[in-house]
Design a protein around this motif. Structure first.
Motif, short mmCIF file in Angstrom:
data_model
loop_
_atom_site.label_atom_id
_atom_site.label_comp_id
_atom_site.label_asym_id
_atom_site.label_seq_id
_atom_site.Cartn_x
_atom_site.Cartn_y
_atom_site.Cartn_z
N GLU A 6 33.83 -53.29 -74.39
CA GLU A 6 34.87 -53.41 -75.18
C GLU A 6 34.91 -52.43 -76.43
O GLU A 6 35.94 -52.07 -76.93
CB GLU A 6 34.50 -54.73 -76.12
N ARG A 7 33.83 -51.77 -76.99
CA ARG A 7 33.66 -50.70 -77.81
C ARG A 7 34.29 -49.55 -77.16
O ARG A 7 35.13 -48.76 -77.94
CB ARG A 7 32.18 -50.49 -78.20
N GLU A 53 41.40 -46.43 -77.42
CA GLU A 53 42.64 -46.67 -78.14
C GLU A 53 42.85 -46.01 -79.54
O GLU A 53 43.82 -45.46 -80.04
CB GLU A 53 42.92 -48.36 -78.47
N ASN A 54 41.50 -46.10 -80.40
CA ASN A 54 41.81 -45.44 -81.61
C ASN A 54 41.56 -43.95 -81.60
O ASN A 54 42.27 -43.22 -82.45
CB ASN A 54 40.58 -45.77 -82.33
N LYS A 104 37.98 -49.85 -77.40
CA LYS A 104 38.42 -49.73 -78.66
C LYS A 104 38.44 -48.27 -79.19
O LYS A 104 39.27 -47.96 -79.88
CB LYS A 104 37.58 -50.49 -79.58
N ASP A 105 37.25 -47.52 -78.87
CA ASP A 105 37.33 -46.26 -79.05
C ASP A 105 38.17 -45.22 -78.38
O ASP A 105 38.96 -44.37 -79.11
CB ASP A 105 35.90 -45.63 -78.87
#
Length: 66
Positions: A38-39, A45-46, A42-43
């Motif tokens: 998940e992390r 995507e950002n 998220k990283d």
């Protein structure tokens, strides 16, 4: 007979305080593969992927050298 800590059985070569801390993280789910994935998602995507980040760093460095 002394009680054997399961952490000692899995990682006998590591220092005891490290093994205990690591086991605590595992019990709290901080080292869970699901949380890690998940992390990473998220990283990504950002901040983008490795190639995108590398391009940004190199472009910035080139601009600053001129």
């Amino acid at each position: 007979m002394d009680e054997v800590d399961p952490v000692d059985l899995v990682h006998p070569h590591l220092p005891r305080n490290f093994r205990q801390r690591h086991a605590g993280f595992n019990r709290r789910g901080l080292l869970s593969p699901d949380r890690q994935v998940e992390r990473l998602a998220k990283d990504f995507e950002n901040q983008g992927g490795f190639t995108e980040r590398l391009y940004r760093v190199r472009s910035t460095k080139r601009r600053n050298l001129k």
